[in-house]
Motif scaffolding. Structure first.
Motif, mmCIF file in Angstrom:
data_model
loop_
_atom_site.group_PDB
_atom_site.id
_atom_site.type_symbol
_atom_site.label_atom_id
_atom_site.label_comp_id
_atom_site.label_asym_id
_atom_site.label_seq_id
_atom_site.Cartn_x
_atom_site.Cartn_y
_atom_site.Cartn_z
ATOM 1 N N ALA A 246 0.838 -1.193 0.000
ATOM 2 C CA ALA A 246 0.000 0.000 0.000
ATOM 3 C C ALA A 246 0.879 1.252 0.000
ATOM 4 C CB ALA A 246 -0.914 -0.006 1.215
ATOM 5 N N VAL A 247 1.885 1.270 0.872
ATOM 6 C CA VAL A 247 2.756 2.448 0.957
ATOM 7 C C VAL A 247 3.552 2.611 -0.328
ATOM 8 C CG1 VAL A 247 4.450 3.623 2.382
ATOM 9 C CG2 VAL A 247 2.908 1.961 3.421
ATOM 10 N N GLU A 248 4.027 1.469 -0.830
ATOM 11 C CA GLU A 248 4.806 1.519 -2.066
ATOM 12 C C GLU A 248 3.968 2.064 -3.211
ATOM 13 O OE1 GLU A 248 7.013 -2.044 -3.468
ATOM 14 O OE2 GLU A 248 7.257 -2.314 -1.305
ATOM 15 N N ALA A 249 2.747 1.566 -3.319
ATOM 16 C CA ALA A 249 1.872 2.013 -4.401
ATOM 17 C C ALA A 249 1.645 3.512 -4.288
ATOM 18 C CB ALA A 249 0.545 1.263 -4.336
ATOM 19 N N ASP A 250 1.496 3.980 -3.055
ATOM 20 C CA ASP A 250 1.290 5.405 -2.866
ATOM 21 C C ASP A 250 2.525 6.193 -3.300
ATOM 22 O OD1 ASP A 250 -0.337 7.626 -1.604
ATOM 23 O OD2 ASP A 250 1.603 7.811 -0.593
ATOM 24 N N LEU A 251 3.704 5.660 -2.933
ATOM 25 C CA LEU A 251 4.952 6.337 -3.316
ATOM 26 C C LEU A 251 5.082 6.395 -4.828
ATOM 27 C CD1 LEU A 251 7.504 4.889 -0.751
ATOM 28 C CD2 LEU A 251 6.807 7.260 -0.993
ATOM 29 N N ALA A 252 4.605 5.325 -5.501
ATOM 30 C CA ALA A 252 4.705 5.279 -6.956
ATOM 31 C C ALA A 252 3.581 6.059 -7.614
ATOM 32 C CB ALA A 252 4.689 3.827 -7.423
ATOM 33 N N GLY A 253 2.703 6.629 -6.798
ATOM 34 C CA GLY A 253 1.616 7.422 -7.339
ATOM 35 C C GLY A 253 0.498 6.598 -7.937
ATOM 36 N N LEU A 254 0.375 5.320 -7.472
ATOM 37 C CA LEU A 254 -0.628 4.433 -8.059
ATOM 38 C C LEU A 254 -1.931 4.414 -7.255
ATOM 39 C CD1 LEU A 254 1.607 1.377 -8.990
ATOM 40 C CD2 LEU A 254 0.539 3.001 -10.548
ATOM 41 N N GLY A 255 -1.925 4.956 -6.062
ATOM 42 C CA GLY A 255 -3.126 4.877 -5.237
ATOM 43 C C GLY A 255 -3.109 3.600 -4.423
ATOM 44 N N ALA A 256 -3.357 3.721 -3.129
ATOM 45 C CA ALA A 256 -3.204 2.587 -2.223
ATOM 46 C C ALA A 256 -4.518 1.865 -1.963
ATOM 47 C CB ALA A 256 -2.602 3.062 -0.899
ATOM 48 N N GLY A 257 -5.592 2.312 -2.590
ATOM 49 C CA GLY A 257 -6.918 1.784 -2.272
ATOM 50 C C GLY A 257 -7.031 0.274 -2.385
ATOM 51 N N GLY A 258 -6.512 -0.283 -3.493
ATOM 52 C CA GLY A 258 -6.636 -1.726 -3.703
ATOM 53 C C GLY A 258 -5.982 -2.514 -2.587
#
Lengths: 249, 60, 213, 221
Positions: free
Chosen positions: D180-192
């Motif tokens: 989740a944190v990684e996705a957020d850092l990559a700008g992908l959104g952590a929702g999933g």
């Protein structure tokens, strides 16, 4: 119907299963040897050389069946665990603990052959491929089961604790597989993945199926053999053990 | 037939180490497992026979 | 009424006792005796439903305990070998938590009164850690004073108690019996209690004898 | 329900009287997290990249430190017997213990994590995602850990065995939490990732107390 039920429960008693397993295992061992011979013959002499991977691909004839068996045996262990918890039969726990080492062995072999396949194909002994990673975790689950059951002295308690581990594990195996796959696709850019295996020729499929069948028969044979030892260890003070022909000298 | 000679068969088109490493270790592992299972059963039997014999001697 | 028939207990592959019959009616007590390792604690644990019997049947009010487990446990008070006292909680907190877990929460006044009656006046708020062995037993026994359970199963209730406390415990037990309660306990000493009582002697493990009620 | 609350209250009281145990786990978390920059180097780009994994792995290990005490004391002093004789279902009481464990061993990690995240140069939004992921994930750690703690109760070498049993089962929580944190850092959104963590939590709340209870009954026999 009721007659059949009674018969089944008769074989669920260690005293009658011990001789039954004794007569059954050589048949399964024989089947395993025949199937293994056929499977090896197909994998080395019938299956043609792969134009992409050369002869190295022949490893899948044991890699894939070993992976299948490691997962299948875990499911069978969970099945016996569920039976043991519902019907409180002694034999089911013994079956689980007889199967665990073989399952762990197949998980190990799957990892080992996976590494030996990966090195020439991908250039690395280990890649964090989704299947390899979940196989590794499955191996850990087997080790956990074996470690826990062998740390508990009272065999009946060990069986029950092992049953819970097996059931919790079997719920977790799909979750783990799914999460690892998700994680893998997120991280893996353009590198190779095992899902891109060459389109399977019919002969290859047959070779793999027959090898899988051979491993299956081997597992049944060895589990029946091992369960005999476990029955004797646990029932050492029962009168039927003292009356066994091999106990008279 | 895929192989012209025995040495070709063992070379596995250059993949001999990997192929035989896989098949060899698998065969060895299954064999060792079978032997260990056999040892376990025969050890248990020997132990029980000894115990039973001792019990019989005590009764006599 | 609690009735047990043909109880047996295994430890490992050794049979501790077998064919134990017993019956306790309202107002009656039963003392379980036997040498160390004869299976006294095991018998009490089996009767309380904590451990399964290797063989035999236990009936509560004429029905197998397995069928009426909830009702049985609601009417049962069991004090085991380990007194279930938390060292870091005060006597009062220990008593109140134990009562809440047993399904009968106590208000502070009742709990204080019980602790005072059992001889812990002025020590209600001390952590159990600083209490003596006997005082800790008293905290556990204070549960008896607040209990409305019909059946008490007590494992070595007299251990670590001084003369005065033994006398007081006897009077608590007498009250319970005179209210129509039932009591099963283990003890090494002979005890005089009101009501009709019996004793059950578990055989030594080496030579199991038929136990009689 | 009364008994449930009594158990939660009692365990919280016990933790409050033994503060050192809570703080030991917290300091462990802090130290482990602070070791990584020292071992890897202070470039903030690298640190940002490893932050989710490091924080999550450290949280996982810290939450596991206190697991083997979860039932051990109750088993030893006879409280577990009393709990199993309670008219309240044992599974509910076990849930109470798990809740108390999370409040004392999981929640402090959630609160401390953003402070440690600053060491790794995480943006405020990523810190928020980190906190939410830990908020959803640490209860899963307590729930699954309770099964392991119950299974290894009174078993030789219980501590090591516990980690052997529990760590493989922690992997999904680790993947989704750090993911989740990684996705957020990559700008992908952590929702999933966060909803999957929530699903894990729901699954755990349903099954873990039941499995832990079954394991406790084995230890009690």
């Amino acid at each position: 119907m009721s007659q059949r039920l009674i018969n089944w429960f008769k074989f669920a008693s260690p005293a009658s299963f011990y001789p039954l397993a004794g007569t059954l295992w050589p048949w399964f061992a024989g089947l395993a040897s025949v199937l293994c011979a056929v499977g090896l013959w197909i994998s080395f002499f019938v299956a043609p050389t792969d134009f992409q991977q050369g002869e190295g691909y022949r490893i899948i004839f044991i890699h894939v069946p070993a992976s299948w068996m490691s997962m299948f045996i875990y499911c069978v262990m969970a099945f016996w665990a569920a039976i043991g918890i519902t019907f409180n039969t002694r034999l089911s726990g013994m079956m689980s603990s007889a199967l665990a080492p073989t399952g762990a062995l197949f998980a190990f072999l799957s990892l080992w052959t996976g590494a030996l396949w990966g090195k020439p194909m991908w250039g690395a002994w280990w890649v964090w491929d989704a299947r390899l990673t979940s196989e590794l975790i499955l191996f850990f689950l087997y080790i956990g089961y074996i470690a826990l059951t062998s740390a508990i002295d009272d065999p009946r308690r060990a069986d029950k604790a092992g049953a819970i581990v097996a059931l919790v594990g079997v719920i977790n195996v799909p979750i783990i597989y799914f999460s690892v796959k998700w994680w893998n696709t997120l991280h893996q850019g353009a590198s190779v993945s095992m899902t891109k295996a060459p389109t399977m020729a019919t002969t290859m499929l047959w070779g793999m199926l027959i090898m899988a069948l051979a491993f299956w028969m081997y597992s049944i044979a060895i589990a029946l053999y091992r369960v005999r030892a476990i029955i004797l260890e646990r029932e050492r003070h029962a009168t039927w053990v003292a009356e066994l022909p091999e106990m008279q000298r | 037939m895929n192989w012209g000679s025995t040495s070709e068969f063992f070379a596995m088109g250059g993949y001999g180490f990997y192929v035989w490493g896989s098949f060899g270790v698998t065969a060895a592992a299954l064999l060792i497992e079978a032997l260990l299972a056999r040892k376990r059963l025969s050890d248990t039997r020997r132990l029980l026979r000894r115990e039973l014999a001792a019990d019989r001697d005590n009764q006599d | 009424m609690l009735r047990a028939h043909g109880l047996a207990c295994d430890r490992g592959d050794r049979r501790l006792f077998s064919a134990v019959d017993l019956c306790v009616s309202p107002g009656e007590w039963l003392q379980v005796e036997g040498a160390n390792g004869a299976g006294k604690t095991s018998l009490l644990r089996i009767l309380a439903g904590l451990a399964p019997a290797a063989d035999g049947l236990i009936e509560w009010e004429g029905r197998p305990v397995a069928e009426v487990r909830d009702d049985y446990h609601a009417r049962l008070l069991y004090l085991g070998h380990a007194p279930a006292i938390k060292e870091d909680l005060s006597a009062l907190e220990n008593l109140q938590t134990a009562a809440a877990v047993a399904g009968r929460p106590l208000d502070e006044g009742t709990a204080m009164a019980a602790l005072r009656r059992i001889g812990l006046k002025g020590r209600e708020d001390l952590p159990a850690r600083v209490l003596s062995q006997g005082q800790k037993r008293r905290v556990a026994l204070a549960r008896l004073l607040c209990s409305q359970a019909r059946l008490w199963i007590l494992d070595e209730p007299f251990v670590a108690l001084d003369v005065a406390a033994v006398a007081q415990l006897c009077s608590i037990l007498d009250d319970h019996l005179s209210r129509g309660g039932m009591l099963i306990f283990t003890s090494h000493q002979a005890v005089q209690l009101a009501g009709t009582g019996a004793s059950l002697r578990l055989g030594t493990p080496a030579a199991p004898r038929e136990a009689t009620a | 329900m009364n008994a449930f609350l009594a158990i939660v209250r009692r365990d919280l009281l016990l933790a409050a009287r033994r503060k050192s145990e809570v703080f030991t786990a917290l300091f462990f978390f802090m130290i482990v997290v602070s070791l990584f920059p020292l071992g890897i180097g202070p470039e903030s780009a690298t640190l940002r990249r490893i932050a989710p994994g490091v924080l999550w792995v450290a949280a996982l290990l810290a939450a596991m430190l206190s697991l083997n005490r979860l039932f051990a004391a109750d088993h030893q002093d006879g409280t577990l017997e009393q709990m199993s004789l309670s008219p309240t279902p044992l599974a509910l009481l076990v849930s109470g213990k798990v809740l108390a464990h999370w409040l004392t061993a999981g929640l402090p990690l959630v609160l401390l994590a953003p402070v440690l995240g600053l060491q790794f140069d995480l943006s405020p939004r990523s810190l928020g995602v980190l906190m939410i992921s830990l908020l959803l994930g640490t209860p899963v750690l307590s729930l699954v850990g309770a099964i392991g703690a119950a299974l290894t109760l009174g078993v030789r070498g219980g501590g090591v065995l516990l980690s052997l049993l529990v760590l493989p089962l922690y992997i999904p929580a680790l993947i989704f939490g750090a993911g989740a944190v990684e996705a957020d850092l990559a700008g992908l959104g952590a929702g999933g990732h966060l909803s999957l963590l929530g699903a894990l939590l729901a699954l755990g709340v349903f099954f873990a107390p039941w499995a832990a209870t079954a394991a406790l009954r084995i230890a009690l026999e």
